[in-house]
Motif scaffolding. Sequence first.
Motif, mmCIF file in Angstrom:
data_model
loop_
_atom_site.group_PDB
_atom_site.id
_atom_site.type_symbol
_atom_site.label_atom_id
_atom_site.label_comp_id
_atom_site.label_asym_id
_atom_site.label_seq_id
_atom_site.Cartn_x
_atom_site.Cartn_y
_atom_site.Cartn_z
ATOM 1 N N MET A 107 0.828 -1.208 0.000
ATOM 2 C CA MET A 107 0.000 0.000 0.000
ATOM 3 C C MET A 107 0.863 1.258 0.000
ATOM 4 S SD MET A 107 -3.064 0.901 -0.120
ATOM 5 C CE MET A 107 -3.780 2.517 -0.099
ATOM 6 N N VAL A 108 1.893 1.276 0.889
ATOM 7 C CA VAL A 108 2.781 2.444 0.911
ATOM 8 C C VAL A 108 3.542 2.553 -0.402
ATOM 9 C CG1 VAL A 108 4.652 3.533 2.167
ATOM 10 C CG2 VAL A 108 2.946 2.266 3.383
ATOM 11 N N TYR A 109 3.912 1.380 -0.984
ATOM 12 C CA TYR A 109 4.552 1.385 -2.305
ATOM 13 C C TYR A 109 3.657 2.084 -3.316
ATOM 14 C CZ TYR A 109 7.897 -2.201 -0.800
ATOM 15 O OH TYR A 109 8.889 -2.887 -0.183
ATOM 16 N N TRP A 110 2.363 1.706 -3.311
ATOM 17 C CA TRP A 110 1.428 2.304 -4.268
ATOM 18 C C TRP A 110 1.356 3.817 -4.079
ATOM 19 C CZ3 TRP A 110 -2.174 0.046 -7.785
ATOM 20 C CH2 TRP A 110 -1.996 -1.336 -7.963
ATOM 21 N N ILE A 111 1.226 4.242 -2.809
ATOM 22 C CA ILE A 111 1.099 5.684 -2.547
ATOM 23 C C ILE A 111 2.337 6.417 -3.058
ATOM 24 C CG2 ILE A 111 1.009 7.416 -0.723
ATOM 25 C CD1 ILE A 111 -0.667 5.455 0.880
ATOM 26 N N SER A 112 3.544 5.854 -2.772
ATOM 27 C CA SER A 112 4.750 6.572 -3.164
ATOM 28 C C SER A 112 4.884 6.611 -4.678
ATOM 29 C CB SER A 112 5.974 5.927 -2.523
ATOM 30 O OG SER A 112 6.130 4.623 -2.991
ATOM 31 N N ILE A 113 4.495 5.505 -5.369
ATOM 32 C CA ILE A 113 4.623 5.503 -6.835
ATOM 33 C C ILE A 113 3.626 6.482 -7.447
ATOM 34 C CG2 ILE A 113 4.264 4.084 -8.870
ATOM 35 C CD1 ILE A 113 5.507 1.798 -7.319
ATOM 36 N N ILE A 114 2.420 6.542 -6.872
ATOM 37 C CA ILE A 114 1.436 7.495 -7.397
ATOM 38 C C ILE A 114 1.905 8.928 -7.153
ATOM 39 C CG2 ILE A 114 -0.916 8.334 -7.037
ATOM 40 C CD1 ILE A 114 -1.677 5.358 -6.662
ATOM 41 N N LEU A 115 2.561 9.153 -5.996
ATOM 42 C CA LEU A 115 3.128 10.488 -5.741
ATOM 43 C C LEU A 115 4.190 10.830 -6.771
ATOM 44 C CD1 LEU A 115 3.663 10.966 -1.924
ATOM 45 C CD2 LEU A 115 2.450 12.442 -3.463
ATOM 46 N N MET A 116 5.029 9.842 -7.140
ATOM 47 C CA MET A 116 6.027 10.090 -8.194
ATOM 48 C C MET A 116 5.331 10.472 -9.491
ATOM 49 S SD MET A 116 8.775 7.038 -7.937
ATOM 50 C CE MET A 116 8.954 6.244 -6.371
ATOM 51 N N GLY A 117 4.236 9.761 -9.820
ATOM 52 C CA GLY A 117 3.490 10.086 -11.038
ATOM 53 C C GLY A 117 2.936 11.498 -10.984
ATOM 54 N N ILE A 118 2.417 11.906 -9.814
ATOM 55 C CA ILE A 118 1.882 13.270 -9.667
ATOM 56 C C ILE A 118 2.991 14.291 -9.876
ATOM 57 C CG2 ILE A 118 0.926 14.888 -7.986
ATOM 58 C CD1 ILE A 118 -0.624 12.563 -6.807
ATOM 59 N N GLY A 119 4.186 13.992 -9.314
ATOM 60 C CA GLY A 119 5.309 14.907 -9.486
ATOM 61 C C GLY A 119 5.705 15.045 -10.939
ATOM 62 N N ILE A 120 5.736 13.917 -11.682
ATOM 63 C CA ILE A 120 6.121 13.978 -13.102
ATOM 64 C C ILE A 120 5.073 14.747 -13.895
ATOM 65 C CG2 ILE A 120 6.387 12.550 -15.155
ATOM 66 C CD1 ILE A 120 7.821 10.557 -13.417
ATOM 67 N N TYR A 121 3.794 14.516 -13.577
ATOM 68 C CA TYR A 121 2.727 15.269 -14.241
ATOM 69 C C TYR A 121 2.899 16.766 -13.995
ATOM 70 C CZ TYR A 121 -1.935 17.038 -15.147
ATOM 71 O OH TYR A 121 -2.975 17.773 -15.617
ATOM 72 N N GLY A 122 3.215 17.119 -12.729
ATOM 73 C CA GLY A 122 3.411 18.530 -12.416
ATOM 74 C C GLY A 122 4.579 19.124 -13.167
ATOM 75 N N LEU A 123 5.692 18.373 -13.270
ATOM 76 C CA LEU A 123 6.864 18.866 -14.005
ATOM 77 C C LEU A 123 6.521 19.109 -15.458
ATOM 78 C CD1 LEU A 123 10.081 16.916 -13.052
ATOM 79 C CD2 LEU A 123 9.617 19.316 -12.819
ATOM 80 N N LEU A 124 5.653 18.241 -16.037
ATOM 81 C CA LEU A 124 5.389 18.349 -17.473
ATOM 82 C C LEU A 124 4.362 19.432 -17.786
ATOM 83 C CD1 LEU A 124 5.292 14.600 -18.450
ATOM 84 C CD2 LEU A 124 7.029 16.257 -19.012
ATOM 85 N N THR A 125 3.431 19.689 -16.871
ATOM 86 C CA THR A 125 2.341 20.600 -17.240
ATOM 87 C C THR A 125 2.483 21.996 -16.672
ATOM 88 O OG1 THR A 125 1.104 19.731 -15.386
ATOM 89 C CG2 THR A 125 0.608 18.816 -17.534
ATOM 90 N N GLN A 126 3.103 22.154 -15.497
ATOM 91 C CA GLN A 126 3.075 23.473 -14.871
ATOM 92 C C GLN A 126 3.991 24.447 -15.598
ATOM 93 O OE1 GLN A 126 0.928 24.283 -12.576
ATOM 94 N NE2 GLN A 126 0.187 22.185 -12.766
ATOM 95 N N LYS A 127 3.501 25.681 -15.800
ATOM 96 C CA LYS A 127 4.335 26.688 -16.456
ATOM 97 C C LYS A 127 5.032 27.572 -15.446
ATOM 98 C CE LYS A 127 1.297 26.593 -20.313
ATOM 99 N NZ LYS A 127 -0.003 27.103 -20.716
ATOM 100 N N ASN A 128 4.546 27.549 -14.200
ATOM 101 C CA ASN A 128 5.181 28.347 -13.158
ATOM 102 C C ASN A 128 6.409 27.602 -12.641
ATOM 103 O OD1 ASN A 128 5.808 29.575 -10.661
ATOM 104 N ND2 ASN A 128 3.771 30.480 -10.660
ATOM 105 N N LEU A 129 7.555 28.310 -12.640
ATOM 106 C CA LEU A 129 8.800 27.628 -12.278
ATOM 107 C C LEU A 129 8.789 27.170 -10.830
ATOM 108 C CD1 LEU A 129 11.470 29.799 -14.062
ATOM 109 C CD2 LEU A 129 10.834 27.474 -14.566
#
Lengths: 255, 114
Positions: free
Chosen positions: B1-23
Amino acid sequence: MRRLYAILIAAGFVYMMLSFLGVVPGYGNIDLCSRVSSSFLLKDVSEQNAKNWLMAKGLETKSIEKVYGEKNKEDGCANVVTSIVVNYRSFDTLGEVTVLFTAALGVGLILGGTRRKKYGLLPNFVFRESTRILVPLIILFGAYIFVHGHLTPGGGFPGGTIIAAAALLLYLADEEFFLSKVSTGALEGSMGGLYVIAGLLGLAIGGYFLYNFLPTGRVGNLISSGIVPIVYTFIGLKVGAELSGLITDLHSEEG
Amino acid sequence: MVYWISIILMGIGIYGLLTQKNLFKQLISLAIIDTAVNVFIIAAGYVEGGKAPIYTKALPSFLKGAFVDPLPQALVLTAIVIGVGVLALGAALLVRVKEKHKNLDVENMKGVGE
């Protein structure tokens, strides 16, 4: 459109990582006895006693010798994480401190100024007066954390961060307060130098860099585990001075 | 379960890096990925019912299943400090970018790409 691609890439990454989960053992289900960590926990790194290994793997765990309160257990640290960070992997920690130093140096180069930045906000009276009481207590607590790094959770890095929190509190409470860069820089540099000197002393006495040359004492006593608490004190003061300097850089401007 | 949460957090971080325009939001995304990786490494060393790897009066010797793995914790201690360094340096750079270009949004910066 871009969001769609981003979701696809992120989902692909998550899928890839989830497919790796079949390889790692399940959460909470690992066997510590088959990992190298068991020899760190048994304080058996330099000898790698076959007897201890077998005992750790077998069922006769009751007959394994006590560690707490005993003498001559390699480094004599009660806290095994500290034992790894400051004794077995101390050279790595020296590099880590260097990375933090480089980051603080970079922040100083980018933001460095000679004057305190004024925000024009007068802090609350209660806040100003209570800061005077709190700051010595916070510094004392930070010192407690890094002096007891080999006995309790914590150590040089959390202790140094707590000391830097005291500096941050002073900056928030007083518009005029400004730490001189000479003092933080001198403390930081001398502590880093002492860490390297401790390592070189180990090289001269024991034959390799950062050798634990002091008597180790009984596991669980405050005066135990050789140079570990001394090195952690160096690290705590260094990190505290470094982060205080970083906060100073963030609150200063040129002029 | 903690593995899942951490991997999903990594996915959220990558999504944020790709979409956000604010540095600054990109920097926060990097910090999220950093934390997620730390959580993953710590979770890889967890033993069911294990205590912190410190010898005390109550736990005087190494017993099977009594302690969690100390090695990932020691490695994550290093990683946290380096994360702090990266975050501080990035934030300092962003302060200068904001002063020079008046904006942290990549598309609205003044004096870039004109």
